[in-house]
Design a protein around this motif. Structure first.
Motif, PDB file in Angstrom:
ATOM      1  N   LEU A  72      10.177 -35.476   2.644  1.00 34.53           N
ATOM      2  CA  LEU A  72       8.801 -35.104   2.985  1.00 34.53           C
ATOM      3  C   LEU A  72       8.482 -33.694   2.516  1.00 34.53           C
ATOM      4  CD1 LEU A  72       8.354 -36.602   6.562  1.00 34.53           C
ATOM      5  CD2 LEU A  72       7.197 -37.308   4.462  1.00 34.53           C
ATOM      6  N   LEU A  73       9.466 -32.813   2.639  1.00 31.50           N
ATOM      7  CA  LEU A  73       9.251 -31.442   2.184  1.00 31.50           C
ATOM      8  C   LEU A  73       9.012 -31.410   0.685  1.00 31.50           C
ATOM      9  CD1 LEU A  73       9.240 -28.439   2.981  1.00 31.50           C
ATOM     10  CD2 LEU A  73      11.713 -28.413   2.575  1.00 31.50           C
ATOM     11  N   GLY A  74       9.770 -32.214  -0.060  1.00 27.75           N
ATOM     12  CA  GLY A  74       9.568 -32.262  -1.499  1.00 27.75           C
ATOM     13  C   GLY A  74       8.202 -32.795  -1.886  1.00 27.75           C
ATOM     14  N   VAL A  75       7.707 -33.764  -1.125  1.00 29.33           N
ATOM     15  CA  VAL A  75       6.405 -34.353  -1.429  1.00 29.33           C
ATOM     16  C   VAL A  75       5.255 -33.471  -0.966  1.00 29.33           C
ATOM     17  CG1 VAL A  75       4.904 -36.324  -0.945  1.00 29.33           C
ATOM     18  CG2 VAL A  75       7.335 -36.697  -1.392  1.00 29.33           C
ATOM     19  N   MET A  76       5.409 -32.858   0.206  1.00 25.52           N
ATOM     20  CA  MET A  76       4.294 -32.141   0.834  1.00 25.52           C
ATOM     21  C   MET A  76       4.281 -30.647   0.539  1.00 25.52           C
ATOM     22  SD  MET A  76       2.994 -34.762   2.330  1.00 25.52           S
ATOM     23  CE  MET A  76       1.741 -34.020   3.378  1.00 25.52           C
ATOM     24  N   ARG A  77       5.260 -30.130  -0.201  1.00 23.91           N
ATOM     25  CA  ARG A  77       5.386 -28.682  -0.363  1.00 23.91           C
ATOM     26  C   ARG A  77       4.147 -28.030  -0.966  1.00 23.91           C
ATOM     27  NH1 ARG A  77       7.036 -27.200  -5.483  1.00 23.91           N
ATOM     28  NH2 ARG A  77       8.031 -25.330  -4.650  1.00 23.91           N
ATOM     29  N   SER A  78       3.415 -28.766  -1.791  1.00 26.12           N
ATOM     30  CA  SER A  78       2.223 -28.183  -2.416  1.00 26.12           C
ATOM     31  C   SER A  78       0.927 -28.715  -1.809  1.00 26.12           C
ATOM     32  CB  SER A  78       2.245 -28.471  -3.924  1.00 26.12           C
ATOM     33  OG  SER A  78       2.257 -29.876  -4.159  1.00 26.12           O
ATOM     34  N   ARG A  79       1.036 -29.532  -0.779  1.00 24.69           N
ATOM     35  CA  ARG A  79      -0.159 -30.141  -0.204  1.00 24.69           C
ATOM     36  C   ARG A  79      -0.473 -29.658   1.201  1.00 24.69           C
ATOM     37  NH1 ARG A  79       1.132 -36.489  -1.817  1.00 24.69           N
ATOM     38  NH2 ARG A  79       1.523 -36.116  -4.058  1.00 24.69           N
ATOM     39  N   HIS A 135      12.086 -20.697   1.560  1.00 29.70           N
ATOM     40  CA  HIS A 135      12.725 -20.499   0.262  1.00 29.70           C
ATOM     41  C   HIS A 135      12.668 -21.776  -0.568  1.00 29.70           C
ATOM     42  CE1 HIS A 135      15.226 -18.722  -2.740  1.00 29.70           C
ATOM     43  NE2 HIS A 135      16.300 -19.449  -2.457  1.00 29.70           N
ATOM     44  N   ALA A 136      12.849 -22.932   0.093  1.00 31.85           N
ATOM     45  CA  ALA A 136      12.771 -24.207  -0.629  1.00 31.85           C
ATOM     46  C   ALA A 136      11.367 -24.456  -1.155  1.00 31.85           C
ATOM     47  CB  ALA A 136      13.209 -25.348   0.294  1.00 31.85           C
ATOM     48  N   ILE A 137      10.353 -24.044  -0.407  1.00 30.87           N
ATOM     49  CA  ILE A 137       8.962 -24.221  -0.853  1.00 30.87           C
ATOM     50  C   ILE A 137       8.673 -23.363  -2.072  1.00 30.87           C
ATOM     51  CG2 ILE A 137       6.556 -23.834  -0.194  1.00 30.87           C
ATOM     52  CD1 ILE A 137       7.359 -24.515   2.676  1.00 30.87           C
ATOM     53  N   GLU A 138       9.206 -22.150  -2.087  1.00 30.64           N
ATOM     54  CA  GLU A 138       8.887 -21.198  -3.146  1.00 30.64           C
ATOM     55  C   GLU A 138       9.817 -21.295  -4.350  1.00 30.64           C
ATOM     56  OE1 GLU A 138       9.333 -17.616  -1.024  1.00 30.64           O
ATOM     57  OE2 GLU A 138       7.480 -17.830   0.147  1.00 30.64           O
ATOM     58  N   ALA A 139      10.900 -22.042  -4.250  1.00 31.70           N
ATOM     59  CA  ALA A 139      11.906 -22.068  -5.311  1.00 31.70           C
ATOM     60  C   ALA A 139      11.318 -22.560  -6.621  1.00 31.70           C
ATOM     61  CB  ALA A 139      13.080 -22.955  -4.896  1.00 31.70           C
ATOM     62  N   GLU A 142      16.483 -24.300  -9.776  1.00 39.08           N
ATOM     63  CA  GLU A 142      16.769 -23.579  -8.533  1.00 39.08           C
ATOM     64  C   GLU A 142      16.295 -24.384  -7.330  1.00 39.08           C
ATOM     65  OE1 GLU A 142      15.877 -19.269  -6.413  1.00 39.08           O
ATOM     66  OE2 GLU A 142      14.617 -19.973  -8.068  1.00 39.08           O
ATOM     67  N   ARG A 143      15.166 -25.079  -7.489  1.00 38.24           N
ATOM     68  CA  ARG A 143      14.618 -25.859  -6.383  1.00 38.24           C
ATOM     69  C   ARG A 143      15.592 -26.949  -5.944  1.00 38.24           C
ATOM     70  NH1 ARG A 143       9.399 -28.495  -8.165  1.00 38.24           N
ATOM     71  NH2 ARG A 143       8.832 -26.287  -8.337  1.00 38.24           N
ATOM     72  N   SER A 163      17.861 -14.336   2.088  1.00 40.48           N
ATOM     73  CA  SER A 163      16.946 -13.241   2.393  1.00 40.48           C
ATOM     74  C   SER A 163      16.112 -12.888   1.167  1.00 40.48           C
ATOM     75  CB  SER A 163      17.730 -12.001   2.838  1.00 40.48           C
ATOM     76  OG  SER A 163      18.536 -12.288   3.951  1.00 40.48           O
ATOM     77  N   PRO A 164      14.855 -12.486   1.342  1.00 42.60           N
ATOM     78  CA  PRO A 164      14.038 -12.042   0.202  1.00 42.60           C
ATOM     79  C   PRO A 164      14.678 -10.836  -0.484  1.00 42.60           C
ATOM     80  CG  PRO A 164      12.692 -12.384   2.160  1.00 42.60           C
ATOM     81  CD  PRO A 164      14.118 -12.452   2.610  1.00 42.60           C
ATOM     82  N   LEU A 165      14.609 -10.811  -1.808  1.00 46.71           N
ATOM     83  CA  LEU A 165      15.218  -9.725  -2.572  1.00 46.71           C
ATOM     84  C   LEU A 165      14.169  -8.634  -2.785  1.00 46.71           C
ATOM     85  CD1 LEU A 165      17.763  -8.800  -3.991  1.00 46.71           C
ATOM     86  CD2 LEU A 165      16.982  -9.961  -6.052  1.00 46.71           C
TER      87      LEU A 165
END
Length: 762
Positions: free
Chosen positions: A291-298, A412-416, A485-486, A528-530
């Motif tokens: 679901l995260l893979g499908v909905m990450r941009s919606r 992080h998974a959403i932004e990868a 990376e994703r 962690s954010p770099l």
């Protein structure tokens, strides 16, 4: 400057390797608990335990503290910002664990001026918790380097081949050998575990023994199931990503097939564990990842993160719902967990500030469990309730860190990025070095710790397993180095989600064997954010100094008092094994008690040995003088010292009751003679049994002992009241679990006596 940067980069690899090595050592090596070199009945079987003792455990913790300090030094040299609030919560937890271990009186020591300060068991388990949290925090920083993240993920996922092999050995060879050993002499086998043949505990023990469940090295099939389910889902996500890359030529078919084989091995190991909860958690986590893979941009980012984090609590919601339904369903597993949560909530209400200590849950739970709760558990089977009930307010802060890491992993998974990142030659070389270093260290410690009990064939199988682990880890790393990376981040998140989901109803992150690796998976996902640090960070340097000093303190304590304590324990065990000189063993064991005053288990071993010596000195019914047993060196005097040190411990009072009951029987004299010296001891035993029932009001075995004493002392009316209550407790226990409650012989004795004196027997 460049050489300095290269050196700092090496520190990051080293820190990550140490964290992973410590976590895997605990995973593949059986821990000895808080009393090494000792068994419940030294006369039945005495083989010094050659596993990770408390000394080694504390040294591993110290090593991990130094690794975390090295990671801070690395980030400081690179001029990077480090998330400090999780580290602050972890160090605050370390402070609480130290206070519980050395300063304050534990809940079982409350109520008496002579109560011992600190609790060694809580210090040991709490130290392992802190090191697991520190490891997760360290990896969340190290994994900002893509090459380190890929290497760590590959080592973790590749270890499935080792765990699958161990699962197969558990079921096909070790389980059969265990049953054969048990069937040769069931009574002796039960005695070495402190279980009386024919008792309900023996029935439960036999039921579990006859179930061919794979447990790996950690002795719990559900915790083992969590780990292989997490690895399997991670491998499944990697295999899916590799399949999608096959058309672009980035991944060969043979490599995809290799990942598929590892995935199947993980699923087979999961099946062999027979853990339904782990399998369900894997399915739920897989659904979340899809679901995260499908909905990450919606879906808005914050809504998606909140939804995923909330979804990990669904098992906890299922436990609550099952509790609300009560006895409407036949299922008992979730209902038992609901009972644990009720007990944990009551403990939190009684000890809200600093909790009861990492190893104090069982004693506290006995006093607050609901009437239908038949199991004596040492954990509420939910990481959130465990931390809060044992650590108090700092446990709440740790729960916040837990959810923060989950949220960061999802974000992080959403932004990868979806683009591939090819590994450099240096990355590949360092990845190989990390793999060989971790596997080599883990293999050496595992073989060294179990060498005394390994046959040549088993040692060879161990070596083959570790070599296959190296090959599997390299195969996984070669694949994920060519994925986006994703895909890699989603694979790491999938493993972490399995741990997060199952941890709401299981013990995986709070037992020594699996805590380090379970939290390491969470840390790798929670990158962690770099960001660049703003100016000089004195707080970062201070934190590094605190970590280094904490590691030194743990090392000094381990090599000082703990080493001395283990030395005398080993000497005492040797006297029992060579010549069976129990008196000499008792003298040496007393030195171990003085070396570690806050170890209740050590003193209990002293009581047990004294009972053995007193029992072999005179046969029962021979008119032994009770004054002999009342000496300070005797079993009763030693047990009484236990109750003075731990007045809130049901176990301490149970030892005193047992010692005085034995004295009463030994002093009885020949049947029909006037040589009776037992009444005074039976009266004392009754007082101790009353105290046990106060501290464990739902304990059926404690209730039966009290009833028996009332009968022996001729208190018919009191015995009748106690018998009716005991029958009611037995009915409730057997309704929850047919094997619980009184044994068949105990129930017959109770019913016969009550019927004989005109009592009502239901």
């Amino acid at each position: 400057m460049s050489s300095g940067r290269d050196s700092a980069g090496g520190l990051a690899w080293l820190g990550a390797g140490v964290v992973l090595a410590v976590a895997m050592v605990r995973m593949v090596t059986i821990a000895s608990g808080t009393l090494p070199y000792w068994f419940t009945d030294p006369w039945v079987k005495l083989t010094p335990e050659s596993t990770i003792t408390p000394l080694v455990s504390l040294l591993l913790d110290a090593l991990l503290w130094f690794a975390s300090a090295a990671m801070i030094w690395h980030e400081h040299r690179r001029g990077r910002r480090v998330p400090m609030w999780p580290l602050g919560a972890i160090l605050a937890g370390a402070l609480v664990v130290g206070v519980q271990g050395f300063v304050v009186r534990s809940p079982i020591a409350m109520g008496g001026a002579g109560g011992v300060r600190g609790h060694f068991g809580s210090l040991m388990l709490g130290s392992a918790w802190v090191s697991a949290m520190l490891g997760a925090w360290t990896l969340s920083i190290a994994a900002r380097e893509g090459a380190i993240r890929n290497a760590v993920v590959s080592i973790v996922l590749g270890s499935v081949v080792l765990l699958a092999g161990k699962a197969a050995l558990n079921v096909t060879i070790e389980h059969g050998a265990l049953l054969s050993e048990y069937r040769e002499n069931p009574a002796a086998y039960l005695a070495q575990s402190g279980i009386e043949p024919g008792s309900p505990e023996a029935a439960v023990f036999e039921r579990r023994m006859n179930e061919p469940q794979a447990t790996g090295w950690i002795s719990l099939s559900n915790a083992f199931g969590t780990m292989v389910a997490a690895m399997s889902l991670g491998l499944g996500v990697v295999a899916l990503g590799a399949w999608r890359r096959r058309k672009s030529g980035g991944v060969r078919g043979a490599q995809i097939a290799g990942i598929g084989v590892l995935f199947v091995l993980g699923c087979v190991a999961l099946y062999l564990s027979r853990s339904k909860g782990a399998a369900a958690s894997m399915v739920l986590a897989a659904g979340i990842v899809l679901l995260l893979g499908v909905m990450r941009s919606r879906v808005p980012r914050r809504v998606l993160i909140a939804g995923v984090v909330a979804a990990t609590l669904l098992p906890l919601a299922a436990v609550v719902a099952r509790g609300v339904l009560g006895d409407a369903l036949g299922e008992r597993s979730l209902l038992f967990r609901w009972q644990y949560l009720i007990g944990a909530a009551r403990i939190i209400g009684d000890h809200p500030l600093v909790g009861v200590g990492a190893d104090g849950f069982k004693s506290a739970y006995l006093q607050v469990r609901v009437p239908d709760a038949v199991e004596e558990v040492s954990t509420p089977h939910s990481v959130l309730f465990d931390w809060v009930s044992c650590l108090g307010l700092i446990g709440v802060a740790w729960c916040a860190v837990w959810f923060g890491w989950l949220a960061r992993g999802v974000g992080h998974a959403i932004e990868a990025s979806g683009g591939p990142r090819e590994a450099t030659k240096r990355d590949d070389t360092l990845g190989d070095a990390l793999t060989l270093g971790v596997v080599g260290f883990v293999g050496f410690v595992s073989l060294w710790s179990e060498w005394a009990v390994l046959t040549e064939a088993m040692a060879g199988l161990h070596l083959v397993g570790f070599l296959l682990w190296v090959a599997a880890a390299r195969a996984v790393r070669l694949v994920i180095a060519r994925l986006s990376e994703r895909a890699v981040v989603m694979g790491a998140l999938g493993s972490a989600l399995v741990v997060a989901v199952h941890s709401q109803m299981e013990v995986t992150p709070v037992i020594v064997g699996s805590a380090g690796l379970a939290l390491a998976m969470l840390g790798v996902a929670a990158v962690s954010p770099l960001r660049a640090a703003e100016g000089k960070n004195s707080m970062l340097r201070t934190a590094g100094g605190v970590l280094a000093m904490g590691g030194m303190a743990l090392g000094v304590y381990a090599l000082g008092p703990v080493r001395s304590w283990e030395h005398w324990l080993a000497r005492s065990a040797a006297w029992l094994g060579q010549g069976r000189d129990a008196n000499r063993a008792i003298e040496v064991l007393d030195r171990a008690e003085h070396a570690m005053v806050s170890s209740a288990e050590t003193m209990a071993a002293g009581v047990r040995l004294r009972l053995v010596v007193a029992g072999e000195g005179k046969p029962r019914g021979s008119g032994i003088d009770p004054a002999v047993l009342d000496a300070p060196e005797g079993a009763i005097g030693h047990a009484r010292s236990m109750t003075e040190l731990w007045p809130g411990s049901a176990e301490a009072w149970a030892w005193l009751a047992a010692a005085q009951m034995e004295a009463g029987v030994w002093g009885k004299g020949e049947e029909g003679s006037a040589d009776w010296h037992g009444d005074v001891w039976l009266e004392g035993a009754l007082g101790a049994a009353d105290r046990v029932c106060e501290l464990d009001p739902m304990g059926v075995s404690a209730g039966y002992r009290r009833w028996w004493l009332l009968v022996e002392l001729g208190r018919v009316d009191e015995a009748m009241v106690a018998g009716r209550g005991l029958l009611g407790m037995d009915e409730r226990a057997r309704r929850m679990d047919p094997l619980r409650g009184l044994s068949a012989g105990e129930r017959r004795s109770l019913e016969a006596w009550m019927g004989g004196v005109g009592g009502e027997v239901r």
